[in-house]
Scaffold this motif. Structure first.
Motif, PDB file in Angstrom:
ATOM      1  N   ILE A   1     -31.833  -8.372  35.706  1.00  0.00           N
ATOM      2  CA  ILE A   1     -30.773  -9.143  35.051  1.00  0.00           C
ATOM      3  C   ILE A   1     -30.860  -8.951  33.535  1.00  0.00           C
ATOM      4  CG2 ILE A   1     -29.764 -11.449  34.820  1.00  0.00           C
ATOM      5  CD1 ILE A   1     -31.307 -12.231  37.374  1.00  0.00           C
ATOM      6  N   PHE A   2     -29.722  -8.827  32.890  1.00  0.00           N
ATOM      7  CA  PHE A   2     -29.612  -8.690  31.423  1.00  0.00           C
ATOM      8  C   PHE A   2     -30.199  -7.378  30.892  1.00  0.00           C
ATOM      9  CE2 PHE A   2     -30.459 -13.474  31.752  1.00  0.00           C
ATOM     10  CZ  PHE A   2     -29.112 -13.792  31.834  1.00  0.00           C
ATOM     11  N   ARG A   3     -30.416  -6.401  31.746  1.00  0.00           N
ATOM     12  CA  ARG A   3     -31.106  -5.198  31.286  1.00  0.00           C
ATOM     13  C   ARG A   3     -30.386  -4.532  30.123  1.00  0.00           C
ATOM     14  NH1 ARG A   3     -32.628   0.245  34.873  1.00  0.00           N
ATOM     15  NH2 ARG A   3     -33.562   1.406  33.123  1.00  0.00           N
ATOM     16  N   GLU A   4     -29.068  -4.313  30.242  1.00  0.00           N
ATOM     17  CA  GLU A   4     -28.336  -3.603  29.192  1.00  0.00           C
ATOM     18  C   GLU A   4     -28.316  -4.400  27.897  1.00  0.00           C
ATOM     19  OE1 GLU A   4     -27.275  -4.043  32.266  1.00  0.00           O
ATOM     20  OE2 GLU A   4     -27.267  -1.982  33.065  1.00  0.00           O
ATOM     21  N   ARG A   5     -28.114  -5.730  28.002  1.00  0.00           N
ATOM     22  CA  ARG A   5     -28.066  -6.547  26.793  1.00  0.00           C
ATOM     23  C   ARG A   5     -29.414  -6.579  26.085  1.00  0.00           C
ATOM     24  NH1 ARG A   5     -25.216 -11.863  28.963  1.00  0.00           N
ATOM     25  NH2 ARG A   5     -25.371 -10.767  30.959  1.00  0.00           N
ATOM     26  N   LEU A   6     -30.478  -6.687  26.851  1.00  0.00           N
ATOM     27  CA  LEU A   6     -31.795  -6.705  26.242  1.00  0.00           C
ATOM     28  C   LEU A   6     -32.152  -5.360  25.621  1.00  0.00           C
ATOM     29  CD1 LEU A   6     -33.665  -8.873  28.869  1.00  0.00           C
ATOM     30  CD2 LEU A   6     -33.559  -9.350  26.413  1.00  0.00           C
ATOM     31  N   GLU A   7     -31.752  -4.281  26.269  1.00  0.00           N
ATOM     32  CA  GLU A   7     -32.031  -2.963  25.696  1.00  0.00           C
ATOM     33  C   GLU A   7     -31.252  -2.756  24.407  1.00  0.00           C
ATOM     34  OE1 GLU A   7     -31.299  -0.303  28.954  1.00  0.00           O
ATOM     35  OE2 GLU A   7     -33.329  -0.562  29.777  1.00  0.00           O
ATOM     36  N   HIS A   8     -30.044  -3.324  24.331  1.00  0.00           N
ATOM     37  CA  HIS A   8     -29.287  -3.249  23.074  1.00  0.00           C
ATOM     38  C   HIS A   8     -30.005  -4.030  21.983  1.00  0.00           C
ATOM     39  CE1 HIS A   8     -26.004  -3.212  20.202  1.00  0.00           C
ATOM     40  NE2 HIS A   8     -26.106  -4.535  20.124  1.00  0.00           N
TER      41      HIS A   8
END
Length: 356
Positions: free
Chosen positions: A160-167
């Motif tokens: 969950i939230f992988r893309e947002r956290l990577e950003h």
């Protein structure tokens, strides 16, 4: 009269403004106050919703996944379990424009109450939500930070939230992300950590874990494993914080920073007895000694390799008694069920009989 100058309080209903799918069976619901009032809470706190299910209102609690640094909206991220009633009702019935009554915010599982220069956030599954809120707030402040963020999931597609956290991590040198999965997704290579989170991974992911304030959230079994891994490595457990469900006197479950359980860990001033069945020898040692060390002291040779619970070389049959074992993958659940232990990472409890 409601005004925009004062923060939202739970005397006003919440309006659903959007619903975002995250991963299979996980959604994020975004709420705003109809009056336009901003939200004031601590990152890591929770909110209880009153759901108008058939047969009467149902109260369910979720951690707030948004950050107080973005106060014009509030989000709750929900995962539907097989027996879920509340989350399933939200997924099947809630639509933008609908309003729900809420209780809160509340809770003490927050980094704001435990300021530190270095943090280690460890979560599994939807336990990532308070970590997302705390990390976003720290990031939004724009100051230098030092966060090692670990999340464990079944598959990469379920993080969950992988893309947002990577950003966020790509915009901050002080946020390091470490994903741990149990299995790979089909046709997609995975280059991160795979397996159960353990002491070996902890040492590789955050070598300076002794210097960090630790926050942990996830299923009870997961949090127990994390606690045992840290305690076994000499971590100061006064700096360990976890979140779990408990039933208070108010309607519905309450999500709080739970007191860290007094785990039944080996004690140095308690003696244990080890009987070696084949050789006929018996030795006594403190519970804090490993079976491997006690055996060597008694002149019993047990083959060993890593001495860290990884290689499985010291696998030994336990005929009776109890041990406290924190291994790192060198033994299977079936082998443990059969009675095997890893001598290098097992501490004897009371009287233990080994087939040696």
């Amino acid at each position: 009269m409601l005004t925009k100058t004062h923060p939202w309080t739970d005397d006003e209903m919440l309006e659903c403004v959007s619903i975002l799918p995250e991963t299979p069976n996980v959604i994020t619901v975004c709420f705003q106050a109809p009056s336009g009032r901003p939200f004031d809470f601590k990152a890591g706190q929770f909110l209880t919703l009153e759901l108008p299910v058939p047969g009467g209102p149902l109260y369910r609690t979720w951690t707030i996944s948004s950050s107080p640094s973005r106060p014009l909206s509030l989000t709750l991220t929900m995962k539907a379990q097989p027996d879920s009633i509340g989350t399933r009702w939200v997924m099947d019935n809630l639509e933008p424009g609908m309003q729900l009554r809420a209780i809160g915010p509340a809770g003490r599982f927050t980094a704001q109450d435990h300021p530190a220069t270095k943090y280690l956030f460890i979560s599994a599954g939807s336990g990532i939500t308070p970590m997302m809120s705390m990390t976003t707030e720290i990031y939004d402040k724009g100051r230098s930070c030092d966060i090692v963020f670990v999340n464990c999931a079944r598959k990469p597609s379920e993080i969950i939230f992988r893309e947002r956290l990577e950003h966020i991590a790509s915009r901050s040198e002080g946020i390091e992300l470490r994903w741990v999965v149990q299995e790979k997704d089909k046709y997609r290579p995975w280059t991160g950590y795979q397996g159960q989170f353990n002491q070996l991974m902890l040492g590789l992911i955050a070598p300076d874990y002794l210097e960090r304030e630790v926050f942990c959230c996830g299923p009870d079994g997961f949090m127990t494993a994390v606690r045992e891994a840290l305690a076994g490595l000499g971590y100061d457990m006064d700096r360990y914080h976890q979140e779990s469900f408990q039933a208070p006197g108010t309607p519905g479950p309450e999500l709080v920073e739970a007191p860290v359980p007094e785990d039944d860990l080996p004690e140095e001033d308690v003696q244990a007895e080890i009987v070696f069945d084949i050789s006929g020898k018996t030795t006594h040692c403190p519970e804090t000694d490993t079976v491997l060390a006690a055996a060597r002291g008694a002149g019993i040779a047990i083959p060993s390799g890593c001495t860290f619970g990884v290689c499985g070389t010291c696998k030994t049959m336990k005929l009776s008694g109890e041990v406290h074992m924190v291994h790192n993958g060198g033994i299977t659940d079936d082998e443990i069920e059969e009675g095997y232990i890893l001598a290098c990472c097992s501490n004897p409890r009371g009287k233990v009989v080994l087939h040696l």
